[in-house]
Design a protein around this motif. Structure first.
Motif, PDB file in Angstrom:
ATOM      1  N   ARG A 186       0.555  -1.163  -0.064  1.00 18.66           N
ATOM      2  CA  ARG A 186      -0.054  -0.032   0.147  1.00 18.66           C
ATOM      3  C   ARG A 186       0.926   1.296   0.013  1.00 18.66           C
ATOM      4  O   ARG A 186       0.432   2.308  -0.361  1.00 18.66           O
ATOM      5  CB  ARG A 186      -0.982   0.015   1.057  1.00 18.66           C
ATOM      6  CG  ARG A 186      -1.973  -1.161   1.370  1.00 18.66           C
ATOM      7  CD  ARG A 186      -3.028  -0.682   2.099  1.00 18.66           C
ATOM      8  NE  ARG A 186      -2.821  -0.145   3.220  1.00 18.66           N
ATOM      9  CZ  ARG A 186      -2.253  -1.059   4.323  1.00 18.66           C
ATOM     10  NH1 ARG A 186      -2.566  -2.294   4.346  1.00 18.66           N
ATOM     11  NH2 ARG A 186      -1.863  -0.479   5.851  1.00 18.66           N
ATOM     12  N   THR A 187       2.066   1.288   0.521  1.00 17.17           N
ATOM     13  CA  THR A 187       2.955   2.287   0.779  1.00 17.17           C
ATOM     14  C   THR A 187       4.026   2.123  -0.474  1.00 17.17           C
ATOM     15  O   THR A 187       3.939   2.941  -1.337  1.00 17.17           O
ATOM     16  CB  THR A 187       3.423   2.413   2.155  1.00 17.17           C
ATOM     17  OG1 THR A 187       4.014   1.393   2.558  1.00 17.17           O
ATOM     18  CG2 THR A 187       2.133   2.899   2.968  1.00 17.17           C
ATOM     19  N   ASP A 188       5.286   1.715  -0.018  1.00 13.17           N
ATOM     20  CA  ASP A 188       6.571   1.664  -0.608  1.00 13.17           C
ATOM     21  C   ASP A 188       6.257   1.318  -2.293  1.00 13.17           C
ATOM     22  O   ASP A 188       6.893   2.010  -3.111  1.00 13.17           O
ATOM     23  CB  ASP A 188       7.432   0.838   0.133  1.00 13.17           C
ATOM     24  CG  ASP A 188       7.943   1.521   1.488  1.00 13.17           C
ATOM     25  OD1 ASP A 188       7.492   2.655   1.783  1.00 13.17           O
ATOM     26  OD2 ASP A 188       8.525   0.980   2.055  1.00 13.17           O
ATOM     27  N   LEU A 189       5.489   0.187  -2.507  1.00 15.12           N
ATOM     28  CA  LEU A 189       5.656  -0.336  -3.755  1.00 15.12           C
ATOM     29  C   LEU A 189       4.844   0.465  -4.419  1.00 15.12           C
ATOM     30  O   LEU A 189       5.105   0.651  -5.923  1.00 15.12           O
ATOM     31  CB  LEU A 189       5.188  -1.787  -3.730  1.00 15.12           C
ATOM     32  CG  LEU A 189       5.853  -2.807  -2.989  1.00 15.12           C
ATOM     33  CD1 LEU A 189       5.366  -4.060  -2.826  1.00 15.12           C
ATOM     34  CD2 LEU A 189       7.272  -2.852  -3.535  1.00 15.12           C
ATOM     35  N   GLU A 190       3.381   1.008  -4.094  1.00 12.81           N
ATOM     36  CA  GLU A 190       2.705   1.743  -5.042  1.00 12.81           C
ATOM     37  C   GLU A 190       3.415   3.199  -5.286  1.00 12.81           C
ATOM     38  O   GLU A 190       2.931   3.766  -6.235  1.00 12.81           O
ATOM     39  CB  GLU A 190       1.362   1.846  -4.486  1.00 12.81           C
ATOM     40  CG  GLU A 190       0.701   0.464  -4.543  1.00 12.81           C
ATOM     41  CD  GLU A 190      -0.932   0.582  -4.117  1.00 12.81           C
ATOM     42  OE1 GLU A 190      -1.129   1.924  -4.007  1.00 12.81           O
ATOM     43  OE2 GLU A 190      -1.778  -0.166  -4.431  1.00 12.81           O
ATOM     44  N   GLU A 191       4.370   3.449  -4.514  1.00 12.38           N
ATOM     45  CA  GLU A 191       5.128   4.727  -4.618  1.00 12.38           C
ATOM     46  C   GLU A 191       6.473   4.750  -5.717  1.00 12.38           C
ATOM     47  O   GLU A 191       7.200   5.724  -5.845  1.00 12.38           O
ATOM     48  CB  GLU A 191       5.308   5.488  -3.243  1.00 12.38           C
ATOM     49  CG  GLU A 191       4.098   5.916  -2.659  1.00 12.38           C
ATOM     50  CD  GLU A 191       4.630   6.216  -1.059  1.00 12.38           C
ATOM     51  OE1 GLU A 191       5.636   6.479  -0.949  1.00 12.38           O
ATOM     52  OE2 GLU A 191       3.844   6.647  -0.315  1.00 12.38           O
ATOM     53  N   GLY A 192       6.432   3.308  -5.898  1.00 20.42           N
ATOM     54  CA  GLY A 192       7.628   3.138  -6.882  1.00 20.42           C
ATOM     55  C   GLY A 192       9.030   2.735  -6.096  1.00 20.42           C
ATOM     56  O   GLY A 192      10.011   2.609  -6.661  1.00 20.42           O
ATOM     57  N   LYS A 193       8.908   2.779  -4.630  1.00 21.33           N
ATOM     58  CA  LYS A 193      10.107   2.184  -4.123  1.00 21.33           C
ATOM     59  C   LYS A 193      10.422   0.659  -3.743  1.00 21.33           C
ATOM     60  O   LYS A 193       9.421  -0.044  -4.243  1.00 21.33           O
ATOM     61  CB  LYS A 193       9.933   2.683  -2.705  1.00 21.33           C
ATOM     62  CG  LYS A 193       9.837   4.331  -2.504  1.00 21.33           C
ATOM     63  CD  LYS A 193       9.572   4.973  -1.080  1.00 21.33           C
ATOM     64  CE  LYS A 193       9.225   6.321  -1.055  1.00 21.33           C
ATOM     65  NZ  LYS A 193       9.180   6.886   0.387  1.00 21.33           N
ATOM     66  N   THR A 194      11.236   0.350  -3.198  1.00 21.59           N
ATOM     67  CA  THR A 194      11.492  -1.305  -3.074  1.00 21.59           C
ATOM     68  C   THR A 194      11.333  -1.534  -1.713  1.00 21.59           C
ATOM     69  O   THR A 194      11.208  -0.839  -0.995  1.00 21.59           O
ATOM     70  CB  THR A 194      12.889  -1.585  -3.697  1.00 21.59           C
ATOM     71  OG1 THR A 194      14.033  -0.800  -2.687  1.00 21.59           O
ATOM     72  CG2 THR A 194      13.280  -1.247  -5.070  1.00 21.59           C
ATOM     73  N   PHE A 195      10.786  -2.769  -1.542  1.00 20.10           N
ATOM     74  CA  PHE A 195      10.701  -3.119  -0.017  1.00 20.10           C
ATOM     75  C   PHE A 195      11.489  -4.573   0.119  1.00 20.10           C
ATOM     76  O   PHE A 195      11.622  -5.225  -0.604  1.00 20.10           O
ATOM     77  CB  PHE A 195       8.968  -3.618   0.119  1.00 20.10           C
ATOM     78  CG  PHE A 195       8.892  -4.115   1.168  1.00 20.10           C
ATOM     79  CD1 PHE A 195       8.824  -3.462   2.475  1.00 20.10           C
ATOM     80  CD2 PHE A 195       8.355  -5.657   1.415  1.00 20.10           C
ATOM     81  CE1 PHE A 195       8.469  -4.386   3.819  1.00 20.10           C
ATOM     82  CE2 PHE A 195       8.216  -6.466   2.550  1.00 20.10           C
ATOM     83  CZ  PHE A 195       8.385  -5.569   3.601  1.00 20.10           C
ATOM     84  N   LYS A 196      12.129  -4.486   1.406  1.00 19.73           N
ATOM     85  CA  LYS A 196      12.996  -5.655   1.626  1.00 19.73           C
ATOM     86  C   LYS A 196      12.618  -6.034   3.167  1.00 19.73           C
ATOM     87  O   LYS A 196      12.254  -5.525   4.036  1.00 19.73           O
ATOM     88  CB  LYS A 196      14.473  -5.100   1.884  1.00 19.73           C
ATOM     89  CG  LYS A 196      14.967  -4.213   0.683  1.00 19.73           C
ATOM     90  CD  LYS A 196      16.259  -3.722   0.814  1.00 19.73           C
ATOM     91  CE  LYS A 196      16.993  -2.913  -0.401  1.00 19.73           C
ATOM     92  NZ  LYS A 196      18.173  -2.532   0.077  1.00 19.73           N
ATOM     93  N   MET A 197      12.626  -7.249   3.124  1.00 23.74           N
ATOM     94  CA  MET A 197      12.597  -7.984   4.367  1.00 23.74           C
ATOM     95  C   MET A 197      13.363  -9.407   4.321  1.00 23.74           C
ATOM     96  O   MET A 197      13.543 -10.030   3.320  1.00 23.74           O
ATOM     97  CB  MET A 197      11.056  -8.157   4.855  1.00 23.74           C
ATOM     98  CG  MET A 197      10.271  -9.259   3.833  1.00 23.74           C
ATOM     99  SD  MET A 197       8.640  -9.345   4.727  1.00 23.74           S
ATOM    100  CE  MET A 197       7.916 -10.498   3.595  1.00 23.74           C
ATOM    101  N   GLU A 198      13.378 -10.012   5.626  1.00 24.02           N
ATOM    102  CA  GLU A 198      13.917 -11.311   5.723  1.00 24.02           C
ATOM    103  C   GLU A 198      12.962 -12.344   6.332  1.00 24.02           C
ATOM    104  O   GLU A 198      13.219 -12.978   7.512  1.00 24.02           O
ATOM    105  CB  GLU A 198      15.367 -11.192   6.436  1.00 24.02           C
ATOM    106  CG  GLU A 198      16.705 -10.300   5.708  1.00 24.02           C
ATOM    107  CD  GLU A 198      17.598 -10.436   6.444  1.00 24.02           C
ATOM    108  OE1 GLU A 198      18.036 -10.973   7.498  1.00 24.02           O
ATOM    109  OE2 GLU A 198      18.689  -9.782   5.773  1.00 24.02           O
TER     110      GLU A 198
END
Length: 580
Positions: free
Chosen positions: A304-316
């Motif tokens: 809803r936030t990072d991805l739709e704003e064109g940013k990448t999302f990271k997690m492990e």
């Protein structure tokens, strides 16, 4: 202009039309005189149709006027020869009206045909396509400038050559089939073909060729649309697709293609290995069913936030294979299409790394325990040695011996300070960075440093959180302590933030005596200071763990000013997510 001769009404007769008109008109006049003198009153008048119609066809704007003039001459001859015979004059006057009416009608029709032909010619010449016209014998009779440019030949040369020779050898048979089919009226729906034209200079053009036969005019139109650039782009896109496909298939990292709801559309071999499924089985599985429930909320929020704003999302996250084995993953997601909300998630198997980190953590814990015990024992022995040295100083009366003993005490103090510093330094980087509430950190440091009541602290920080090493509190405490100990008579400490192009700066200022210009470049080195301290050196080292840096920009006698520069992603306002 289009070469005349390709349209049926523009034939070679036009070249001798003036002579024919004059000759037939003179013939009509002499025959009129002869017939009237001979008493013949019916046949000769029909001969006037020939020059009138010829003039109306070839000179439509002058056809009616010519008919009127010729009619007046005809009436005059009748009047003179017949000595004003009223019956014959009346009959011929009616014939003159017919001549004029016929000339008017033929002129209008001819003029309309000429306009249509002109429009047709201009349409071909102004066409964006390279166009040529073949006559009924298959010879080029006209070509526009685009056709001349694409073939590299002038119209005169094109007229002398076989039209099919403008195409590449392997395309000529296809072009001939199109031509013959067009002549026969066959396969009109397949008259567009991709062919190759080779210019006189040897340059190749990819063209979309259209061949149409216009039966009413007895001509065949050839239209060539240059699609060379389009073909090059298509080939480039095709090559890129092949490279992407190869990269996708041979990547050592698992790649999942899915939507924002987790529905999987595609996955490469490494992703299938990680998931322990084949592609068909994986397509019937949701990404959420692979990743444990504890990671769902974080991923949903990221969509809803990072991805739709064109940013990448990271997690492990981690998953369980079909055999029940735990697989730790490093996952990076990016939305590749906002309209369809298609997401590409790249995963790397970091199970071995996690095991190594765990083993390293255990080893570090044991080493720290051993170091702590050893350091504690050393400090105990130093305390004993210092006490004995102090007792010896008090008991001795020899000043030279006392001097040596006092120097030994100072050396013991230095050793003790360095060992105590090593306790702080060994903790740096031992634990992963975390978010710190700056306001809480400052309040904690004010209490621990026993800030005198006459010194005020001004905070202009608006609920800021900073991503840094767990020892970040020591940075603020050290700066406050540094102002108290070395700032002289200070009354104010100010902490604020500034935004720059690629960083957020935390500004720490006091109104003390400041730092001399000659010392600014050495204050962050180990051992700087009157007490051989490591404070600012420790500050610099703690900040460097997460990519932050510090500099001193104050003015001597006006106060110290420290600027701590954080990467933008390492500073946020409380309640806003930025890092995973």
């Amino acid at each position: 202009m289009i070469d005349e001769g390709y349209i049926p009404d523009n034939n070679p007769i036009k070249k001798i039309a003036p002579f024919l008109i004059v000759a037939t008109a003179i013939t009509c006049i002499f025959l009129t005189i002869y017939c009237l003198l001979a008493g013949i009153n019916n046949i000769y008048s029909h001969l006037y149709y020939i020059p009138i119609i010829l003039t109306a066809i070839f000179y439509p704007k002058k056809g009616t006027a010519f008919a009127i003039l010729l009619g007046i001459l005809f009436l005059f001859i009748t009047f003179v020869v017949t000595k004003a015979d009223p019956v014959l004059i009346a009959e011929n006057f009616i014939r003159i009206i017919v001549f004029v009416a016929l000339a008017y009608i033929v002129s209008k029709v001819s003029f309309h045909l000429r306009e249509e032909n002109l429009k047709y010619r201009n349409l071909i010449d102004s066409s964006g396509a390279a166009s040529a016209i073949l006559n009924d014998k298959g010879k080029i009779v006209h070509a526009n400038s685009a056709f001349e440019n694409i073939t590299g030949r002038a119209l005169k040369e094109l007229k002398r050559m076989n039209w099919v020779s403008v195409f590449e050898d392997e395309c000529r048979s296809t072009a001939l089939i199109l031509y013959r089919s067009s002549i026969k009226g066959e396969h009109q729906d397949k008259s567009n073909q991709d062919l190759i034209v080779r210019s006189r200079q040897g340059k190749e053009y990819n063209v979309l060729a259209t061949i149409r036969h216009v039966r009413e005019l007895g001509i065949t139109l050839i239209s060539l649309v240059d699609v060379t650039e389009k073909k090059n782009i298509e080939n480039m896109i095709g090559a890129q697709k092949e490279r992407y496909k190869k990269l996708f298939q041979e990547s050592t990292e698992g790649i999942f293609i899915h939507n924002s709801d987790g529905r999987i559309f595609n996955a490469n071999p490494e992703a299938l290995r990680i998931a322990g499924m084949d592609l068909r089985e994986l397509k019937n599985t949701n990404l959420k069913s692979i990743i444990p429930q504890e990671f769902h909320n974080a991923y949903k929020y990221a969509v809803r936030t990072d991805l739709e704003e064109g940013k990448t999302f990271k997690m492990e996250p981690w998953i369980k294979s079909k055999t029940g084995e735990r697989i730790d993953l490093d996952l990076i997601s990016v939305m590749v299409d906002k309209k369809t909300k298609v997401i590409q998630s790249i995963t790397r198997d970091i199970t071995i790394r996690k095991k190594n980190e765990k083993a390293l953590g255990i080893a570090m814990k044991k080493l720290n325990l051993l170091s702590s015990i050893t350091r504690h024992d050393i400090l105990n022995h130093i305390m004993v040695a210092k006490a004995n040295l102090v007792f010896a100083i008090e008991d001795t009366k020899d000043e030279s011996i006392k001097s040596f003993l006092e120097k030994s005490v100072l050396a013991m103090d230095t050793i003790q300070h360095q060992i105590e510093f090593s306790r702080d330094y060994q903790d740096m980087g031992g634990n992963p960075p975390k978010w710190h509430k700056l306001d809480d950190v400052i309040d904690s440091c004010i209490k621990s440093q026993n800030l005198p009541p006459e010194i005020s602290v001004q905070k202009k920080i608006q609920n800021i959180e900073i991503f840094a090493d767990p020892m970040f509190e020591k940075v603020i405490c050290n700066l406050i302590g540094n102002s108290i100990m070395h700032g002289g008579e200070i009354s104010r400490i100010s902490i604020s933030t500034e935004e720059e192009y690629d960083s957020y700066n935390l500004i720490f200022e006091d109104d003390g005596k400041g730092i001399p210009e000659r010392e600014k470049h050495i204050i962050f080195k180990a051992g700087y200071g009157r007490n051989h301290g490591f404070g600012l050196y420790l500050v610099s080292e703690i900040l460097s763990i997460t990519g932050a840096s510090i500099r001193e920009t104050g003015i001597e006698n006006k106060g110290a000013r420290f600027e701590i520069m954080f990467p933008k992603e390492d500073l946020r306002f409380e309640g806003h997510e930025s890092r995973g």
